[in-house]
Design a protein around this motif. Structure first.
Motif, short mmCIF file in Angstrom:
data_model
loop_
_atom_site.label_atom_id
_atom_site.label_comp_id
_atom_site.label_asym_id
_atom_site.label_seq_id
_atom_site.Cartn_x
_atom_site.Cartn_y
_atom_site.Cartn_z
N GLY A 39 13.12 22.82 111.97
CA GLY A 39 12.66 24.12 112.44
C GLY A 39 12.68 24.29 113.95
N ALA A 40 13.60 23.60 114.63
CA ALA A 40 13.66 23.67 116.08
C ALA A 40 14.98 24.27 116.54
CB ALA A 40 13.49 22.28 116.68
N THR A 41 15.02 24.67 117.80
CA THR A 41 16.25 25.12 118.42
C THR A 41 16.66 24.12 119.50
OG1 THR A 41 15.03 26.44 120.04
CG2 THR A 41 15.74 27.56 118.02
N VAL A 42 17.98 24.03 119.73
CA VAL A 42 18.50 23.09 120.71
C VAL A 42 18.69 23.78 122.05
CG1 VAL A 42 20.36 21.48 121.29
CG2 VAL A 42 19.69 21.79 118.91
N GLU A 43 18.19 23.14 123.08
CA GLU A 43 18.41 23.59 124.45
C GLU A 43 19.43 22.62 125.06
OE1 GLU A 43 15.42 25.06 127.87
OE2 GLU A 43 15.20 22.93 127.35
N TRP A 44 20.68 23.09 125.20
CA TRP A 44 21.76 22.25 125.68
C TRP A 44 21.68 22.15 127.20
CZ3 TRP A 44 26.04 20.46 122.56
CH2 TRP A 44 25.91 20.78 121.20
N ARG A 45 21.69 20.92 127.73
CA ARG A 45 21.57 20.71 129.16
C ARG A 45 22.65 19.74 129.65
NH1 ARG A 45 19.80 24.74 129.32
NH2 ARG A 45 17.72 25.51 129.89
N PRO A 46 23.82 20.27 130.00
CA PRO A 46 24.86 19.41 130.56
C PRO A 46 24.46 18.87 131.92
CG PRO A 46 25.49 21.73 130.74
CD PRO A 46 24.23 21.69 129.92
N ILE A 47 24.73 17.59 132.13
CA ILE A 47 24.44 16.96 133.42
C ILE A 47 25.63 16.10 133.83
CG2 ILE A 47 21.94 16.96 133.04
CD1 ILE A 47 22.16 13.93 132.47
N LEU A 48 25.73 15.85 135.12
CA LEU A 48 26.80 14.99 135.64
C LEU A 48 26.29 13.55 135.65
CD1 LEU A 48 29.67 14.95 136.70
CD2 LEU A 48 28.75 15.31 139.00
N LEU A 49 26.74 12.77 134.69
CA LEU A 49 26.20 11.44 134.47
C LEU A 49 26.43 10.53 135.67
CD1 LEU A 49 24.72 9.70 132.40
CD2 LEU A 49 26.94 9.07 131.44
N GLY A 50 27.60 10.63 136.29
CA GLY A 50 27.88 9.79 137.45
C GLY A 50 26.91 10.04 138.58
N ALA A 51 26.55 11.31 138.80
CA ALA A 51 25.59 11.65 139.85
C ALA A 51 24.21 11.12 139.49
CB ALA A 51 25.54 13.16 140.06
N LEU A 52 23.85 11.19 138.21
CA LEU A 52 22.56 10.63 137.78
C LEU A 52 22.54 9.13 138.00
CD1 LEU A 52 20.36 11.50 134.82
CD2 LEU A 52 21.18 9.15 134.95
N PHE A 53 23.61 8.43 137.60
CA PHE A 53 23.67 6.99 137.79
C PHE A 53 23.54 6.63 139.27
CE2 PHE A 53 26.29 6.13 133.69
CZ PHE A 53 25.12 6.08 132.95
N LYS A 54 24.22 7.39 140.12
CA LYS A 54 24.16 7.13 141.56
C LYS A 54 22.73 7.31 142.07
CE LYS A 54 26.29 8.45 145.96
NZ LYS A 54 27.30 9.34 146.61
N ALA A 55 22.06 8.34 141.58
CA ALA A 55 20.70 8.64 142.03
C ALA A 55 19.71 7.55 141.65
CB ALA A 55 20.22 9.98 141.48
N ILE A 56 19.91 6.91 140.49
CA ILE A 56 18.95 5.91 140.02
C ILE A 56 19.43 4.48 140.25
CG2 ILE A 56 18.04 7.52 138.31
CD1 ILE A 56 19.50 5.97 136.14
N GLY A 57 20.61 4.32 140.87
CA GLY A 57 21.07 2.99 141.22
C GLY A 57 21.72 2.20 140.10
N THR A 58 22.29 2.91 139.12
CA THR A 58 22.99 2.29 138.00
C THR A 58 24.49 2.28 138.29
OG1 THR A 58 21.33 3.01 136.39
CG2 THR A 58 23.52 2.54 135.52
N PRO A 59 25.24 1.25 137.86
CA PRO A 59 26.69 1.28 138.02
C PRO A 59 27.27 2.56 137.43
CG PRO A 59 25.99 -0.89 137.29
CD PRO A 59 24.77 -0.01 137.24
N ILE A 60 28.28 3.11 138.09
CA ILE A 60 28.86 4.39 137.67
C ILE A 60 29.46 4.30 136.27
CG2 ILE A 60 30.55 6.18 138.23
CD1 ILE A 60 28.12 6.11 140.05
N VAL A 61 30.04 3.17 135.92
CA VAL A 61 30.57 2.96 134.56
C VAL A 61 29.89 1.71 134.00
CG1 VAL A 61 32.63 2.79 133.12
CG2 VAL A 61 32.77 3.95 135.33
N PRO A 62 28.68 1.84 133.46
CA PRO A 62 27.94 0.66 132.99
C PRO A 62 28.71 -0.20 132.00
CG PRO A 62 26.51 2.58 133.03
CD PRO A 62 27.90 3.08 133.30
N LEU A 63 29.53 0.43 131.16
CA LEU A 63 30.29 -0.31 130.15
C LEU A 63 31.17 -1.38 130.80
CD1 LEU A 63 31.02 -0.54 127.13
CD2 LEU A 63 32.86 1.10 127.55
N HIS A 64 31.72 -1.06 131.95
CA HIS A 64 32.62 -1.99 132.63
C HIS A 64 31.88 -3.16 133.26
CE1 HIS A 64 36.08 1.17 133.11
NE2 HIS A 64 35.86 0.81 131.86
#
Length: 201
Positions: free
Chosen positions: A32-57
């Motif tokens: 009974g809920a609705t979805v609020e879609w929130r696209p984000i730029l993952l690379g920018a988020l990773f950079k902001a929090i100090g995570t490797p840009i491509v963690p899988l690698h």
């Protein structure tokens, strides 16, 4: 009762986020809920929090092999098409801006089309002609939407959503919020559903 809005943070560059996108509307509807879609730029988020840009690698070869197999297992479990993109990692910024330009009404179906093109059909979503065609196939003005990706307002909105995700503690995608409750991962929809039902998780 739970908050009836399910906020979905995502980026086309993530295969796990693709898998999450195939189920999020179903889980919301069942509860009974609705979805609020929130696209984000993952690379920018990773950079902001100090995570490797491509963690899988950054993972060991053994873990990378397992993750690849796990993606196919989950795709089979959900019954959705999947092939690992030959152009991974990819720059998703234009695609993310385009879905924002499409507006709230058309954003979900255009997001599904872009996800499918990249993670099921191995199309190049950095190609502006590909993006325009995907939108046009949905009856939208693809050329106009691609042009709007240079609009300062659209650029600012993507930054706003990305910064907002950082502020809420998002560290990867897919991430879901039900009120203030955060759930990470496409393999945790049972927790998402429980939170939507108002259960403590």
């Amino acid at each position: 009762m739970s908050d009836r809005r399910l906020t979905f943070y995502y980026d086309f560059s993530s295969p796990w986020s693709y898998l999450g996108s195939t189920q999020v509307e179903r889980v919301a509807q069942e509860n009974g809920a609705t979805v609020e879609w929130r696209p984000i730029l993952l690379g920018a988020l990773f950079k902001a929090i100090g995570t490797p840009i491509v963690p899988l690698h950054e993972q060991s070869q053994a873990r990378q092999r397992y993750q690849g197999r796990d993606l196919h297992h989950w795709a089979d479990f959900w019954g959705v098409p999947f092939r690992f993109a030959s152009r991974f990692p990819t720059n998703s910024v234009t695609a993310l801006r385009m879905v924002l330009a499409a507006g709230e009404k058309d954003l979900p179906r255009l997001s599904h089309a872009i996800y499918r093109a990249y993670w099921a059909e191995d199309q190049d979503i950095t190609d502006r002609e590909v993006l325009a065609r995907l939108a046009s196939d949905l009856g939208l003005d693809g050329a106009a939407l691609v042009a709007r990706t240079e609009d300062p307002e659209i650029k600012a909105r993507l930054r706003e959503y990305t910064d907002g995700a950082v502020a809420r503690g998002v560290f990867g995608v897919p991430t879901f919020f039900i009120g203030d409750t955060m759930v990470f991962g496409q393999d945790r929809f049972d927790f998402v559903a429980a939170a939507l039902r108002g259960e403590k998780i």
